[in-house]
Design a protein around this motif. Structure first.
Motif, PDB file in Angstrom:
ATOM      1  N   GLN A 272       0.554  -1.166   0.066  1.00 48.86           N
ATOM      2  CA  GLN A 272      -0.331   0.046  -0.073  1.00 48.86           C
ATOM      3  C   GLN A 272       0.907   1.021  -0.006  1.00 48.86           C
ATOM      4  N   ASP A 273       0.797   2.236  -0.275  1.00 48.42           N
ATOM      5  CA  ASP A 273       0.610   3.527  -0.601  1.00 48.42           C
ATOM      6  C   ASP A 273       1.029   4.485   1.148  1.00 48.42           C
ATOM      7  N   ALA A 274       1.442   5.272   1.516  1.00 46.60           N
ATOM      8  CA  ALA A 274       2.323   5.766   2.464  1.00 46.60           C
ATOM      9  C   ALA A 274       1.836   7.187   2.954  1.00 46.60           C
ATOM     10  N   LEU A 275       1.335   7.880   3.627  1.00 41.26           N
ATOM     11  CA  LEU A 275       1.511   8.816   3.698  1.00 41.26           C
ATOM     12  C   LEU A 275       1.955   9.606   5.105  1.00 41.26           C
TER      13      LEU A 275
ATOM     14  N   GLY B  55       4.920  -0.041  -2.770  1.00 45.81           N
ATOM     15  CA  GLY B  55       4.131   0.860  -2.854  1.00 45.81           C
ATOM     16  C   GLY B  55       4.726   2.504  -2.707  1.00 45.81           C
ATOM     17  N   ASP B  56       3.831   3.265  -3.259  1.00 46.27           N
ATOM     18  CA  ASP B  56       4.637   5.304  -2.789  1.00 46.27           C
ATOM     19  C   ASP B  56       4.217   5.600  -1.478  1.00 46.27           C
TER      20      ASP B  56
ATOM     21  N   GLN C   3       5.787  12.830  -4.561  1.00 47.44           N
ATOM     22  CA  GLN C   3       5.663  11.545  -4.775  1.00 47.44           C
ATOM     23  C   GLN C   3       7.073  10.760  -4.081  1.00 47.44           C
ATOM     24  N   MET C   4       7.349   9.912  -3.669  1.00 48.92           N
ATOM     25  CA  MET C   4       8.601   8.700  -3.803  1.00 48.92           C
ATOM     26  C   MET C   4       8.657   7.856  -3.971  1.00 48.92           C
ATOM     27  N   PRO C   5       8.181   7.284  -5.209  1.00 50.25           N
ATOM     28  CA  PRO C   5       7.970   6.273  -5.909  1.00 50.25           C
ATOM     29  C   PRO C   5       8.637   4.867  -4.924  1.00 50.25           C
ATOM     30  N   GLY C   6       8.087   3.270  -4.750  1.00 47.91           N
ATOM     31  CA  GLY C   6       8.787   1.920  -4.601  1.00 47.91           C
ATOM     32  C   GLY C   6       9.037   2.630  -2.220  1.00 47.91           C
ATOM     33  N   SER C   7       8.642   3.907  -1.393  1.00 47.26           N
ATOM     34  CA  SER C   7       9.180   4.024  -0.600  1.00 47.26           C
ATOM     35  C   SER C   7       8.104   3.807   0.397  1.00 47.26           C
ATOM     36  N   GLY C   8       6.859   3.227  -0.366  1.00 42.87           N
ATOM     37  CA  GLY C   8       6.139   2.881   0.544  1.00 42.87           C
ATOM     38  C   GLY C   8       6.312   1.483   1.411  1.00 42.87           C
ATOM     39  N   GLU C   9       5.344   1.078   1.828  1.00 49.39           N
ATOM     40  CA  GLU C   9       5.072   0.217   2.645  1.00 49.39           C
ATOM     41  C   GLU C   9       5.107  -1.676   1.634  1.00 49.39           C
TER      42      GLU C   9
END
Length: 371
Positions: free
Chosen positions: A109-112, A240-241, A225-231
């Protein structure tokens, strides 16, 4: 995108390791991301790069792609795989191929993360190390979901297909239906010895530090947005991003108007009459101001290039300082007598209405109202 060679899109060889593929994707994503490169060609290439990475980062998808399985007909001899799917749909697939098992690896998943900046941080940009609480790869099983030394085993109910078939009698005869296997949940394998650290998920929750360079010129509400730095995904799937939502705090002295900085300079009545020099503290150092004789409340002094660096560009905005002449409210006897003598020597027509002027009061109305 199906016509594109995924390896050529990422600029790697067909023997590239997963780490080489990941590095190539991150490099291209930083170069082509819409926040950095707004061109239409860059946006299209960014989509191609993301699609190529989604395929090549998944071992099963990469294997199918290397075997020629990423075509519009889904593979199969002489390209008749689509016909086989139709046959299976209507006649239960007797004697034909069965549905593939689902993969345990999924995209995370994406993270915020929300970050509050000072106005001074916006002038040139700032580096921040952010604490992020997300799912990370399990260090014990490294995404295999199994205890070290063990591995998944083929499901003895569906024989590794991930689906079970049932024969149902109807008016049309025997109809074969297919449904996900309830024992292995459609994966085709079971994990008899799940990893004790991640409970068979291949990932664990952890707090980590992410360094981010926030560019100059950002505004409240902007998301980076930082691609590939999420979960990380289940079973070590692709990350995720990570999205950074920016909020800029209110400054006591300066406010913002696009790429310009606004401020108010209080000038005493004698200095307004005679003129003076002022040295004020800007957001990035001292600023020298020359107040000309006879300056009026509402006049604007502009200092070029002392504003904010724009989000896309290098030419800084201006610092615009509005003058507010302060009239003394308490005078001693001698000061009052001097003012009265000055008034007699410079007797004017008296107070009267003047033509309306659209000036500083409209642009800096909040500051003059004391809000």
């Amino acid at each position: 995108m199906a016509d594109q060679d995924h390896y050529q899109v990422l600029g790697v060889s067909r023997e590239a390791s997963p780490e080489e593929i990941k590095k190539a994707y991150r490099r291209l994503a930083r170069e082509l991301h819409p926040d950095v490169n707004p061109g239409e060609d860059a946006a299209e290439r960014f989509k191609q790069v993301t699609h190529a990475y989604d395929v090549l980062s998944d071992p099963e998808q990469r294997q199918r792609y290397d075997m020629g399985g990423d075509n519009p007909f889904g593979g199969g001899a002489a390209g008749f795989g689509g016909f086989g799917d139709i046959f299976e749909t209507f006649f239960g697939g007797a004697g034909t191929r069965t549905a593939r098992p689902r993969s345990r690896r999924e995209r995370g998943q994406d993270a915020l993360v929300r970050v509050t900046l000072q106005l001074a941080d916006v002038v040139f940009g700032v580096h921040r190390d952010l604490e992020v609480d997300t799912a990370v790869l399990c260090s014990t099983c490294e995404g295999s979901c199994c205890q070290p030394g063990t591995s998944p085993v083929t499901c003895d109910i569906c024989q590794g297909t991930g689906h079970v078939q049932r024969t149902v009698r109807s008016l049309l005869g025997n109809v074969v239906t297919s449904a996900p296997c309830g024992t292995c949940q459609g994966y085709g394998t079971t994990i008899p010895y799940p990893c004790a650290e991640c409970h068979g998920q291949g990932r664990v929750r952890s707090r980590r530090t992410v360094g981010v360079d926030i560019p100059a010129g950002v505004e409240t509400g902007l998301r980076l947005q930082m691609p590939g730095s999420g979960e990380v995904g289940p079973a070590g799937g692709p990350n995720g991003d990570l999205y950074i939502e920016v909020s800029v705090a209110t400054h006591e002295i300066f406010s913002r108007d696009g790429d310009d900085l606004l401020a108010t300079l209080e000038v005493s009545m004698p200095d307004a009459i005679l003129g003076t020099s002022a040295h004020i503290d800007g957001l990035d150092g001292k600023v020298d101001l020359e107040v000309r004789p006879g300056v009026q409340s509402g006049d604007v002094l502009t200092i070029k290039g002392r504003g904010i660096t724009p989000l896309r560009g290098s030419t800084r905005g201006d610092l615009r300082v509005g003058v507010h002449v302060v009239t003394p409210t308490k005078l001693d006897h001698k000061s009052r007598q001097l003012i009265e003598d000055f008034a007699k020597r410079n007797k004017g027509p008296g107070p009267q209405l003047a033509q309306f002027r659209q000036g500083l009061f409209a642009k800096l109305r909040d500051r003059f109202r004391g809000e």
